[in-house]
Design a protein around this motif. Structure first.
Motif, PDB file in Angstrom:
ATOM      1  N   ALA A 193       0.842  -1.206   0.000  1.00 52.41           N
ATOM      2  CA  ALA A 193       0.000   0.000   0.000  1.00 52.41           C
ATOM      3  C   ALA A 193       0.871   1.248   0.000  1.00 52.41           C
ATOM      4  O   ALA A 193       0.572   2.235  -0.684  1.00 52.41           O
ATOM      5  N   LEU A 194       1.961   1.203   0.761  1.00 54.11           N
ATOM      6  CA  LEU A 194       2.920   2.310   0.759  1.00 54.11           C
ATOM      7  C   LEU A 194       3.599   2.438  -0.600  1.00 54.11           C
ATOM      8  O   LEU A 194       3.737   3.543  -1.144  1.00 54.11           O
ATOM      9  N   ALA A 195       4.019   1.306  -1.165  1.00 53.02           N
ATOM     10  CA  ALA A 195       4.748   1.321  -2.436  1.00 53.02           C
ATOM     11  C   ALA A 195       3.887   1.837  -3.586  1.00 53.02           C
ATOM     12  O   ALA A 195       4.420   2.407  -4.547  1.00 53.02           O
ATOM     13  N   LEU A 196       2.572   1.654  -3.501  1.00 51.58           N
ATOM     14  CA  LEU A 196       1.690   2.116  -4.578  1.00 51.58           C
ATOM     15  C   LEU A 196       1.725   3.627  -4.734  1.00 51.58           C
ATOM     16  O   LEU A 196       1.850   4.145  -5.850  1.00 51.58           O
ATOM     17  N   TYR A 197       1.603   4.352  -3.623  1.00 52.49           N
ATOM     18  CA  TYR A 197       1.586   5.821  -3.769  1.00 52.49           C
ATOM     19  C   TYR A 197       2.988   6.417  -3.736  1.00 52.49           C
ATOM     20  O   TYR A 197       3.151   7.614  -3.945  1.00 52.49           O
ATOM     21  N   ARG A 198       3.998   5.554  -3.502  1.00 55.81           N
ATOM     22  CA  ARG A 198       5.389   5.989  -3.588  1.00 55.81           C
ATOM     23  C   ARG A 198       6.095   5.329  -4.772  1.00 55.81           C
ATOM     24  O   ARG A 198       7.324   5.228  -4.797  1.00 55.81           O
ATOM     25  N   VAL A 199       5.338   4.901  -5.761  1.00 54.49           N
ATOM     26  CA  VAL A 199       5.887   4.106  -6.851  1.00 54.49           C
ATOM     27  C   VAL A 199       6.979   4.845  -7.620  1.00 54.49           C
ATOM     28  O   VAL A 199       7.991   4.247  -8.024  1.00 54.49           O
ATOM     29  N   GLU A 200       6.805   6.142  -7.826  1.00 54.91           N
ATOM     30  CA  GLU A 200       7.824   6.898  -8.560  1.00 54.91           C
ATOM     31  C   GLU A 200       9.118   6.983  -7.766  1.00 54.91           C
ATOM     32  O   GLU A 200      10.207   6.970  -8.342  1.00 54.91           O
ATOM     33  N   ASP A 201       8.990   7.083  -6.461  1.00 51.87           N
ATOM     34  CA  ASP A 201      10.165   7.058  -5.589  1.00 51.87           C
ATOM     35  C   ASP A 201      10.942   5.761  -5.773  1.00 51.87           C
ATOM     36  O   ASP A 201      12.165   5.756  -5.932  1.00 51.87           O
ATOM     37  N   TYR A 202      10.211   4.642  -5.732  1.00 54.09           N
ATOM     38  CA  TYR A 202      10.862   3.334  -5.860  1.00 54.09           C
ATOM     39  C   TYR A 202      11.401   3.113  -7.275  1.00 54.09           C
ATOM     40  O   TYR A 202      12.450   2.479  -7.461  1.00 54.09           O
ATOM     41  N   ARG A 203      10.686   3.619  -8.270  1.00 52.66           N
ATOM     42  CA  ARG A 203      11.175   3.498  -9.644  1.00 52.66           C
ATOM     43  C   ARG A 203      12.488   4.258  -9.816  1.00 52.66           C
ATOM     44  O   ARG A 203      13.427   3.773 -10.452  1.00 52.66           O
ATOM     45  N   GLN A 204      12.556   5.428  -9.218  1.00 54.23           N
ATOM     46  CA  GLN A 204      13.767   6.241  -9.303  1.00 54.23           C
ATOM     47  C   GLN A 204      14.923   5.608  -8.533  1.00 54.23           C
ATOM     48  O   GLN A 204      16.085   5.733  -8.914  1.00 54.23           O
ATOM     49  N   SER A 205      14.589   4.910  -7.457  1.00 53.17           N
ATOM     50  CA  SER A 205      15.631   4.290  -6.632  1.00 53.17           C
ATOM     51  C   SER A 205      16.227   3.050  -7.294  1.00 53.17           C
ATOM     52  O   SER A 205      17.334   2.635  -6.967  1.00 53.17           O
ATOM     53  N   GLY A 206      15.466   2.440  -8.209  1.00 52.36           N
ATOM     54  CA  GLY A 206      15.947   1.228  -8.860  1.00 52.36           C
ATOM     55  C   GLY A 206      15.570  -0.049  -8.150  1.00 52.36           C
ATOM     56  O   GLY A 206      15.951  -1.142  -8.589  1.00 52.36           O
ATOM     57  N   LEU A 207      14.807   0.053  -7.059  1.00 51.50           N
ATOM     58  CA  LEU A 207      14.397  -1.139  -6.316  1.00 51.50           C
ATOM     59  C   LEU A 207      13.219  -1.811  -7.022  1.00 51.50           C
ATOM     60  O   LEU A 207      12.271  -1.145  -7.436  1.00 51.50           O
ATOM     61  N   PRO A 208      13.258  -3.146  -7.157  1.00 44.97           N
ATOM     62  CA  PRO A 208      12.202  -3.857  -7.884  1.00 44.97           C
ATOM     63  C   PRO A 208      10.974  -4.125  -7.020  1.00 44.97           C
ATOM     64  O   PRO A 208      10.583  -5.273  -6.794  1.00 44.97           O
ATOM     65  N   MET A 209      10.343  -3.067  -6.524  1.00 47.11           N
ATOM     66  CA  MET A 209       9.119  -3.247  -5.742  1.00 47.11           C
ATOM     67  C   MET A 209       7.985  -3.687  -6.667  1.00 47.11           C
ATOM     68  O   MET A 209       7.972  -3.375  -7.860  1.00 47.11           O
ATOM     69  N   LEU A 210       7.016  -4.385  -6.124  1.00 42.90           N
ATOM     70  CA  LEU A 210       5.964  -5.010  -6.932  1.00 42.90           C
ATOM     71  C   LEU A 210       5.215  -4.020  -7.836  1.00 42.90           C
ATOM     72  O   LEU A 210       4.970  -4.337  -9.008  1.00 42.90           O
ATOM     73  N   PRO A 211       4.848  -2.826  -7.366  1.00 48.48           N
ATOM     74  CA  PRO A 211       4.164  -1.891  -8.286  1.00 48.48           C
ATOM     75  C   PRO A 211       5.041  -1.449  -9.459  1.00 48.48           C
ATOM     76  O   PRO A 211       4.514  -1.113 -10.523  1.00 48.48           O
ATOM     77  N   VAL A 212       6.355  -1.470  -9.275  1.00 47.26           N
ATOM     78  CA  VAL A 212       7.276  -1.084 -10.348  1.00 47.26           C
ATOM     79  C   VAL A 212       7.398  -2.200 -11.371  1.00 47.26           C
ATOM     80  O   VAL A 212       7.362  -1.954 -12.584  1.00 47.26           O
ATOM     81  N   THR A 213       7.519  -3.440 -10.900  1.00 49.36           N
ATOM     82  CA  THR A 213       7.776  -4.565 -11.811  1.00 49.36           C
ATOM     83  C   THR A 213       6.508  -5.165 -12.413  1.00 49.36           C
ATOM     84  O   THR A 213       6.516  -5.666 -13.534  1.00 49.36           O
ATOM     85  N   HIS A 214       5.385  -5.134 -11.657  1.00 45.02           N
ATOM     86  CA  HIS A 214       4.163  -5.798 -12.126  1.00 45.02           C
ATOM     87  C   HIS A 214       2.973  -4.854 -12.302  1.00 45.02           C
ATOM     88  O   HIS A 214       1.913  -5.299 -12.751  1.00 45.02           O
ATOM     89  N   GLY A 215       3.143  -3.601 -11.949  1.00 48.74           N
ATOM     90  CA  GLY A 215       2.078  -2.632 -12.161  1.00 48.74           C
ATOM     91  C   GLY A 215       1.113  -2.506 -10.991  1.00 48.74           C
ATOM     92  O   GLY A 215       1.068  -3.344 -10.088  1.00 48.74           O
ATOM     93  N   SER A 216       0.310  -1.470 -11.047  1.00 51.53           N
ATOM     94  CA  SER A 216      -0.606  -1.135  -9.961  1.00 51.53           C
ATOM     95  C   SER A 216      -1.733  -2.156  -9.802  1.00 51.53           C
ATOM     96  O   SER A 216      -2.052  -2.582  -8.693  1.00 51.53           O
ATOM     97  N   GLU A 217      -2.346  -2.564 -10.904  1.00 53.74           N
ATOM     98  CA  GLU A 217      -3.504  -3.460 -10.823  1.00 53.74           C
ATOM     99  C   GLU A 217      -3.142  -4.798 -10.192  1.00 53.74           C
ATOM    100  O   GLU A 217      -3.869  -5.314  -9.335  1.00 53.74           O
ATOM    101  N   TYR A 218      -2.021  -5.376 -10.608  1.00 58.07           N
ATOM    102  CA  TYR A 218      -1.581  -6.657 -10.051  1.00 58.07           C
ATOM    103  C   TYR A 218      -1.270  -6.514  -8.565  1.00 58.07           C
ATOM    104  O   TYR A 218      -1.628  -7.387  -7.761  1.00 58.07           O
ATOM    105  N   THR A 219      -0.621  -5.421  -8.191  1.00 58.27           N
ATOM    106  CA  THR A 219      -0.272  -5.182  -6.793  1.00 58.27           C
ATOM    107  C   THR A 219      -1.520  -5.047  -5.941  1.00 58.27           C
ATOM    108  O   THR A 219      -1.608  -5.604  -4.836  1.00 58.27           O
ATOM    109  N   ARG A 220      -2.509  -4.336  -6.445  1.00 55.95           N
ATOM    110  CA  ARG A 220      -3.755  -4.152  -5.697  1.00 55.95           C
ATOM    111  C   ARG A 220      -4.492  -5.473  -5.510  1.00 55.95           C
ATOM    112  O   ARG A 220      -5.100  -5.725  -4.459  1.00 55.95           O
ATOM    113  N   LEU A 221      -4.429  -6.343  -6.514  1.00 55.65           N
ATOM    114  CA  LEU A 221      -5.038  -7.671  -6.381  1.00 55.65           C
ATOM    115  C   LEU A 221      -4.319  -8.481  -5.303  1.00 55.65           C
ATOM    116  O   LEU A 221      -4.958  -9.165  -4.485  1.00 55.65           O
ATOM    117  N   GLN A 222      -2.997  -8.402  -5.274  1.00 50.87           N
ATOM    118  CA  GLN A 222      -2.229  -9.106  -4.249  1.00 50.87           C
ATOM    119  C   GLN A 222      -2.560  -8.590  -2.848  1.00 50.87           C
ATOM    120  O   GLN A 222      -2.660  -9.374  -1.895  1.00 50.87           O
TER     121      GLN A 222
END
Length: 301
Positions: A193-222
């Motif tokens: 839930a945190l990673a979803l609204y901080r997705v750009e932060d994680y994308r910029q950091s280079g960390l493979p968080m689930l919203p970055v690698t699999h997208g918002s919809e898949y993450t929300r389903l998980q």
């Protein structure tokens, strides 16, 4: 003049070191460990047991703070690229790598000694294993390597009740494992839930968080699936006989609330709703464990 300057700098330096321990996170860790301790004592603790708990909490706090400081050290370059963490002293270069490493080592050593001398060897070794799991396996290996980092690394974050139980009994009982399971299943939806609204932060950091690698919809389903499974896990303390109807009612209300947030987030995403889901997850775990504590003492005898 120089004395005044040194006095003004000294508190600032201690504040920087204290910030490395991630105080809010460590407070929740110690709280969950304390719940494990009190639930392990059948009746109302006596003075010696309260002292034992206090020393165990101190030892766990020191080692948890050491793990947090080591995490800040390892991720200093990543933290510097993220708005959420760019303020940390290691990210800003206010504390050197040597200072952060020394601080972490001192806290870990002191914590291990407190646990060894004041509790039992099992608690010390389990706490040190948790340190390695979080600071090394999760931070160094898993977090930059796989989007499932939170799921696998969540095992370390779920250990506090086990540590608390072991501190009071010298063993790991099934009750402690139930508490472990609850936190283990709570961790992924909380962090995603945190990673979803901080997705750009994680994308910029280079960390493979689930919203970055699999997208918002898949993450929300998980998130939704995990909250449903978590709902079932939250029923286990009542089913196993660890608690009464009071805990059950609180657990059902909290779990329905978490599932409702997750369902709403899955159906119609917004950053604001994601923030609310993240904040509610903190309330969920804190109140759930508080209900266990109140329930335990309310029905003594």
């Amino acid at each position: 003049m120089s004395k005044q300057a040194s006095l003004s700098v000294e508190p600032s330096r201690w504040t920087q070191f204290y910030a490395l321990t991630k105080p809010r996170v460590v407070q929740l860790i110690v709280f969950c460990a304390l719940i494990g301790m009190v639930l392990a004592v059948p009746g109302w603790p006596n003075a010696d047991q309260w002292l034992h708990m206090a020393l165990a909490c101190l030892g766990i706090w020191l080692v948890a703070g050491a793990a947090a400081a080591f995490n800040c050290l390892v991720e200093r370059h990543i933290d510097a690229r993220m708005k959420r963490t760019s303020w940390r002293p290691t990210a800003r270069g206010e504390l050197s790598s040597q200072q952060a490493l020394a601080f972490s080592a001192i806290l870990c050593t002191l914590g291990a000694l407190v646990l060894l001398l004041c509790t039992n060897p099992l608690t010390m070794w389990l706490t040190l294993a948790t340190f390695v799991g979080y600071a090394v396996i999760y931070t160094v290996i898993l977090k930059p390597a796989t989007p499932q980092n939170i799921v696998i690394g969540g095992a370390s974050g779920a250990m506090p009740p086990v540590l608390g139980w072991a501190a009071m009994t010298g063993q790991v009982g099934p009750e402690a494992l139930i508490l472990f399971l609850i936190i283990f299943l709570w961790t992924p939806p909380h962090f995603w839930a945190l990673a979803l609204y901080r997705v750009e932060d994680y994308r910029q950091s280079g960390l493979p968080m689930l919203p970055v690698t699999h997208g918002s919809e898949y993450t929300r389903l998980q998130i939704l699936l995990y909250t449903v499974i978590l709902f079932a896990a939250c029923m286990l303390p009542f089913m196993y006989g660890m608690s009464s109807w009071l805990y059950l009612v609180v657990a059902v209300v909290l779990s329905v609330g978490f599932c409702a947030y997750a369902f709403a987030l899955w159906r119609n995403y917004s950053d604001q709703l994601s923030r609310k889901t993240f904040r509610f997850s903190l309330i969920h775990l804190s109140v759930l464990f508080l209900a266990l504590l109140i329930d335990h003492y309310l029905w003594l005898g």
